[in-house]
Enzyme design. Sequence first.
Site, PDB file in Angstrom:
ATOM      1  N   ASP A 164      -2.654   5.627   0.187  1.00 34.73           N
ATOM      2  CA  ASP A 164      -3.969   5.819   0.807  1.00 34.73           C
ATOM      3  C   ASP A 164      -4.049   7.140   1.584  1.00 34.73           C
ATOM      4  O   ASP A 164      -5.137   7.552   1.989  1.00 34.73           O
ATOM      5  CB  ASP A 164      -4.292   4.654   1.758  1.00 34.73           C
ATOM      6  CG  ASP A 164      -4.498   3.343   0.999  1.00 34.73           C
ATOM      7  OD1 ASP A 164      -4.594   3.370  -0.233  1.00 34.73           O
ATOM      8  OD2 ASP A 164      -4.554   2.289   1.663  1.00 34.73           O
ATOM      9  N   ARG A 217      -5.911  -1.855 -11.731  1.00 34.44           N
ATOM     10  CA  ARG A 217      -6.037  -2.922 -10.745  1.00 34.44           C
ATOM     11  C   ARG A 217      -6.049  -4.333 -11.349  1.00 34.44           C
ATOM     12  O   ARG A 217      -7.009  -5.103 -11.200  1.00 34.44           O
ATOM     13  CB  ARG A 217      -7.246  -2.675  -9.848  1.00 34.44           C
ATOM     14  CG  ARG A 217      -7.277  -1.218  -9.395  1.00 34.44           C
ATOM     15  CD  ARG A 217      -7.953  -1.007  -8.119  1.00 34.44           C
ATOM     16  NE  ARG A 217      -7.175  -1.394  -6.968  1.00 34.44           N
ATOM     17  CZ  ARG A 217      -7.633  -1.349  -5.726  1.00 34.44           C
ATOM     18  NH1 ARG A 217      -8.845  -0.953  -5.496  1.00 34.44           N
ATOM     19  NH2 ARG A 217      -6.861  -1.711  -4.726  1.00 34.44           N
ATOM     20  N   ILE A 274       1.767   4.866  -7.307  1.00 35.27           N
ATOM     21  CA  ILE A 274       1.207   3.504  -7.233  1.00 35.27           C
ATOM     22  C   ILE A 274       0.020   3.306  -8.185  1.00 35.27           C
ATOM     23  O   ILE A 274      -0.015   2.341  -8.942  1.00 35.27           O
ATOM     24  CB  ILE A 274       0.763   3.158  -5.782  1.00 35.27           C
ATOM     25  CG1 ILE A 274       1.861   3.506  -4.769  1.00 35.27           C
ATOM     26  CG2 ILE A 274       0.326   1.706  -5.665  1.00 35.27           C
ATOM     27  CD1 ILE A 274       3.036   2.569  -4.703  1.00 35.27           C
ATOM     28  N   ARG A 297     -12.248  -5.154  -3.758  1.00 34.16           N
ATOM     29  CA  ARG A 297     -10.969  -5.662  -4.248  1.00 34.16           C
ATOM     30  C   ARG A 297     -10.453  -6.799  -3.357  1.00 34.16           C
ATOM     31  O   ARG A 297      -9.835  -7.754  -3.824  1.00 34.16           O
ATOM     32  CB  ARG A 297      -9.964  -4.502  -4.259  1.00 34.16           C
ATOM     33  CG  ARG A 297      -8.516  -4.885  -4.493  1.00 34.16           C
ATOM     34  CD  ARG A 297      -8.220  -5.139  -5.953  1.00 34.16           C
ATOM     35  NE  ARG A 297      -6.827  -5.487  -6.174  1.00 34.16           N
ATOM     36  CZ  ARG A 297      -6.321  -5.810  -7.349  1.00 34.16           C
ATOM     37  NH1 ARG A 297      -7.083  -5.839  -8.415  1.00 34.16           N
ATOM     38  NH2 ARG A 297      -5.058  -6.112  -7.471  1.00 34.16           N
ATOM     39  N   ARG A 348     -17.391   2.402   3.393  1.00 33.11           N
ATOM     40  CA  ARG A 348     -16.664   1.159   3.107  1.00 33.11           C
ATOM     41  C   ARG A 348     -15.450   1.022   4.013  1.00 33.11           C
ATOM     42  O   ARG A 348     -15.051  -0.099   4.342  1.00 33.11           O
ATOM     43  CB  ARG A 348     -16.182   1.144   1.652  1.00 33.11           C
ATOM     44  CG  ARG A 348     -17.265   0.884   0.644  1.00 33.11           C
ATOM     45  CD  ARG A 348     -16.670   0.742  -0.726  1.00 33.11           C
ATOM     46  NE  ARG A 348     -15.543  -0.172  -0.668  1.00 33.11           N
ATOM     47  CZ  ARG A 348     -14.550  -0.222  -1.551  1.00 33.11           C
ATOM     48  NH1 ARG A 348     -14.564   0.592  -2.569  1.00 33.11           N
ATOM     49  NH2 ARG A 348     -13.573  -1.076  -1.412  1.00 33.11           N
ATOM     50  N   LYS A 357      -9.030  -1.831   8.514  1.00 34.20           N
ATOM     51  CA  LYS A 357      -9.794  -2.528   7.460  1.00 34.20           C
ATOM     52  C   LYS A 357      -8.917  -3.548   6.745  1.00 34.20           C
ATOM     53  O   LYS A 357      -9.287  -4.714   6.593  1.00 34.20           O
ATOM     54  CB  LYS A 357     -10.304  -1.485   6.450  1.00 34.20           C
ATOM     55  CG  LYS A 357     -10.800  -2.064   5.144  1.00 34.20           C
ATOM     56  CD  LYS A 357     -11.334  -0.994   4.219  1.00 34.20           C
ATOM     57  CE  LYS A 357     -10.341  -0.373   3.285  1.00 34.20           C
ATOM     58  NZ  LYS A 357      -9.981  -1.138   2.089  1.00 34.20           N
ATOM     59  N   ASN A 358      -7.750  -3.087   6.306  1.00 38.92           N
ATOM     60  CA  ASN A 358      -6.934  -3.949   5.452  1.00 38.92           C
ATOM     61  C   ASN A 358      -6.209  -5.061   6.219  1.00 38.92           C
ATOM     62  O   ASN A 358      -5.560  -5.900   5.606  1.00 38.92           O
ATOM     63  CB  ASN A 358      -5.960  -3.104   4.622  1.00 38.92           C
ATOM     64  CG  ASN A 358      -6.697  -2.364   3.519  1.00 38.92           C
ATOM     65  OD1 ASN A 358      -7.828  -2.722   3.177  1.00 38.92           O
ATOM     66  ND2 ASN A 358      -6.086  -1.318   2.983  1.00 38.92           N
ATOM     67  N   CYS A 405     -12.450   0.193  -5.347  1.00 32.75           N
ATOM     68  CA  CYS A 405     -12.336   1.607  -5.705  1.00 32.75           C
ATOM     69  C   CYS A 405     -11.780   1.756  -7.120  1.00 32.75           C
ATOM     70  O   CYS A 405     -10.881   1.024  -7.517  1.00 32.75           O
ATOM     71  CB  CYS A 405     -11.407   2.320  -4.731  1.00 32.75           C
ATOM     72  SG  CYS A 405     -12.149   2.580  -3.126  1.00 32.75           S
TER      73      CYS A 405
HETATM   74  C1  EPZ Z   1      -3.688  -2.737  -1.220  1.00 35.11           C
HETATM   75  O1  EPZ Z   1      -4.265  -2.794  -2.516  1.00 35.11           O
HETATM   76  C2  EPZ Z   1      -4.720  -2.050  -0.387  1.00 35.11           C
HETATM   77  N1  EPZ Z   1      -5.959  -2.825  -0.426  1.00 35.11           N
HETATM   78  C3  EPZ Z   1      -4.965  -0.649  -0.939  1.00 35.11           C
HETATM   79  O2  EPZ Z   1      -5.869   0.007  -0.123  1.00 35.11           O
HETATM   80  C4  EPZ Z   1      -3.648   0.124  -0.977  1.00 35.11           C
HETATM   81  O3  EPZ Z   1      -3.883   1.358  -1.627  1.00 35.11           O
HETATM   82  C5  EPZ Z   1      -2.610  -0.666  -1.757  1.00 35.11           C
HETATM   83  O4  EPZ Z   1      -2.491  -2.007  -1.216  1.00 35.11           O
HETATM   84  C6  EPZ Z   1      -1.244  -0.034  -1.742  1.00 35.11           C
HETATM   85  O5  EPZ Z   1      -0.790   0.063  -0.428  1.00 35.11           O
HETATM   86  C7  EPZ Z   1      -6.152  -3.850   0.388  1.00 35.11           C
HETATM   87  O6  EPZ Z   1      -5.332  -4.214   1.222  1.00 35.11           O
HETATM   88  C8  EPZ Z   1      -7.461  -4.546   0.281  1.00 35.11           C
HETATM   89  P1  EPZ Z   1      -1.338  -3.518  -4.827  1.00 35.11           P
HETATM   90  P2  EPZ Z   1      -3.702  -3.770  -3.601  1.00 35.11           P
HETATM   91  O7  EPZ Z   1      -1.641  -4.864  -5.393  1.00 35.11           O
HETATM   92  O8  EPZ Z   1      -3.022  -4.919  -2.927  1.00 35.11           O
HETATM   93  C9  EPZ Z   1       0.017  -3.215  -9.398  1.00 35.11           C
HETATM   94  C10 EPZ Z   1      -7.793   1.222   0.322  1.00 35.11           C
HETATM   95  O9  EPZ Z   1      -8.161   2.397   0.031  1.00 35.11           O
HETATM   96  N2  EPZ Z   1      -0.456  -4.597  -9.565  1.00 35.11           N
HETATM   97  O10 EPZ Z   1      -0.317  -3.392  -3.749  1.00 35.11           O
HETATM   98  O11 EPZ Z   1      -4.790  -4.040  -4.558  1.00 35.11           O
HETATM   99  C11 EPZ Z   1      -1.146  -2.249  -9.199  1.00 35.11           C
HETATM  100  O12 EPZ Z   1      -1.698  -1.856 -10.423  1.00 35.11           O
HETATM  101  C12 EPZ Z   1      -7.137   0.351  -0.701  1.00 35.11           C
HETATM  102  O13 EPZ Z   1      -7.956   0.707   1.425  1.00 35.11           O
HETATM  103  C13 EPZ Z   1      -0.184  -5.261 -10.757  1.00 35.11           C
HETATM  104  O14 EPZ Z   1       0.423  -4.731 -11.665  1.00 35.11           O
HETATM  105  O15 EPZ Z   1      -2.640  -2.902  -4.297  1.00 35.11           O
HETATM  106  C14 EPZ Z   1      -0.484  -1.119  -8.446  1.00 35.11           C
HETATM  107  O16 EPZ Z   1       0.157  -0.259  -9.347  1.00 35.11           O
HETATM  108  C15 EPZ Z   1      -7.164   0.952  -2.061  1.00 35.11           C
HETATM  109  N3  EPZ Z   1      -0.642  -6.555 -10.908  1.00 35.11           N
HETATM  110  C16 EPZ Z   1       0.581  -1.817  -7.619  1.00 35.11           C
HETATM  111  O17 EPZ Z   1       0.751  -3.115  -8.206  1.00 35.11           O
HETATM  112  C17 EPZ Z   1      -1.315  -7.188  -9.915  1.00 35.11           C
HETATM  113  O18 EPZ Z   1      -1.673  -8.367 -10.117  1.00 35.11           O
HETATM  114  C18 EPZ Z   1       0.244  -1.985  -6.168  1.00 35.11           C
HETATM  115  O19 EPZ Z   1      -1.029  -2.554  -6.029  1.00 35.11           O
HETATM  116  C19 EPZ Z   1      -1.574  -6.512  -8.708  1.00 35.11           C
HETATM  117  C20 EPZ Z   1      -1.139  -5.209  -8.562  1.00 35.11           C
END
Ligand code: EPZ
Length: 419
Positions: free
Chosen positions: A306, A122, A328, A93, A399, A22-23, A117
């Site tokens: 995940d 986020r 995370i 997202r 999803r 998916k991702n 989610c």
């Molecule tokens: C990606 O989400 C994946 N989603 C997520 O999969 C996955 O859990 C996550 O990476 C971690 O591996 C997609 O690829 C669509 P992050 P992402 O930005 O990119 C903080 C699933 O179930 N952060 O890496 O949204 C955030 O709060 C999903 O398939 C900021 O502070 O996650 C978190 O603590 C869920 N500011 C950390 O970074 C920002 O602007 C990592 O989030 C962005 C993020």
Amino acid sequence: MAKFLIHGGKKLKGEIEVKGAKNAALKAFAASLLFQEPIVIKNVPLIEDIFRISELLEALSVKAEKIGDRTFKISGNQANSYVLKPEISKAIRASIVLTGPLLARFGKAIFPHPGGCVIGERPIDIFLDAFHEMGAKVAEKDGSYVLEAERLRGAEIVFKNISATATETLMMAAVLAKGKTILCNAACEPEIPYLANFLNVSGARISGAGTHTISIIGVKNLHSKKPFITMPDRIETGNFAVLAGLLGDNIIIKNCEPAHIMIFLKHLRLAGVNYEKGTNWLKISAPGRLQAVDIRTKEYPGFATDLQAPFTVLLTQAEGKSLVHETIFEGRLNYINDLNRMGASITICDPHRVIVEGPSSLRGRETESPDLRAGLAFVFAGLIAEGDSIIHNVYHIDRGYERIEERLQRLGADIRRIK
Ligand code: EPZ
């Protein structure tokens, strides 16, 4: 709304095939906006998030056409708008990933705060800050973000946190920017070098993807040369390995890349689940006694957040006390109370840490899928529980997992979808 009806306790046997990630596929759909011609994406999982991003693109006049079995042709070159439809953007997202290509292509992007989610706050501050560094004006108007830049310019961008989608989005924005961009503290998830390779084959100049420092030299345009073949879903692979560890009798997981989940597999073995592996398969032995093991989620190559929920279900069956530390997302342990209501013995220390004491006998119950990954973990809990379970809000599971009940039925699981 569909729900799953599960009768627990059945042993599972046979083979299960992993679908495309998916991702990875979602990001390739977004990348289509950077191209001069339509692109072809193969091995696409037929899941709700893919349908949503197709709808988002279609609202920009892009055709997302299914031209074969799991093969899509996306004419991102026909996009005629830079405004993301709020109703759909708020549902996934990954809609945020479209903003980089839109800004690179049109010099403008308008979009709402992305949804998805409910697993924590986020925020999108890292994205906005990086777009600003590349010369974009960032404003908020009528509940939407408005980004504007005549042509993005290369910059040195230091991400304050490691973020997978921010890395992908900025990498795509920088591909058509003027000059050189360096992304420091970039995420290393395998989907990122995979996307970079595809863009490079199409004319981009990206180096270092898969490491914490990525350099991108902007080019004028990208041309579609080869299809994007979606890599296997590493999260599905890990989930099936957990299920096999709980209920399996030598289950074979096909079409996967075990190399992408090495640290997860190490923990699985420490918990007492043995396996053999090849480059694209895993065979999980019939489990003996499971034992407690501590896990701490981490950015790639660490233990994937995940996979935390399904592994926690496995730990409810392990002898002893295990600490689960989710580093995370602060909302990613929200499903624990439901597991306790099924008979698990899990103490919540704080929003990031729980202690699982096992083994405990789970009893079937009625629960609601809170998010995509915890939703499948509830399915696993239902499959090991005594009696019947009903899981509502199956949309969340759909999803990210393609017709999961049919694939589990083929292993012998007693699970049915009812409308
Ligand atoms: C990606 O989400 C994946 N989603 C997520 O999969 C996955 O859990 C996550 O990476 C971690 O591996 C997609 O690829 C669509 P992050 P992402 O930005 O990119 C903080 C699933 O179930 N952060 O890496 O949204 C955030 O709060 C999903 O398939 C900021 O502070 O996650 C978190 O603590 C869920 N500011 C950390 O970074 C920002 O602007 C990592 O989030 C962005 C993020």
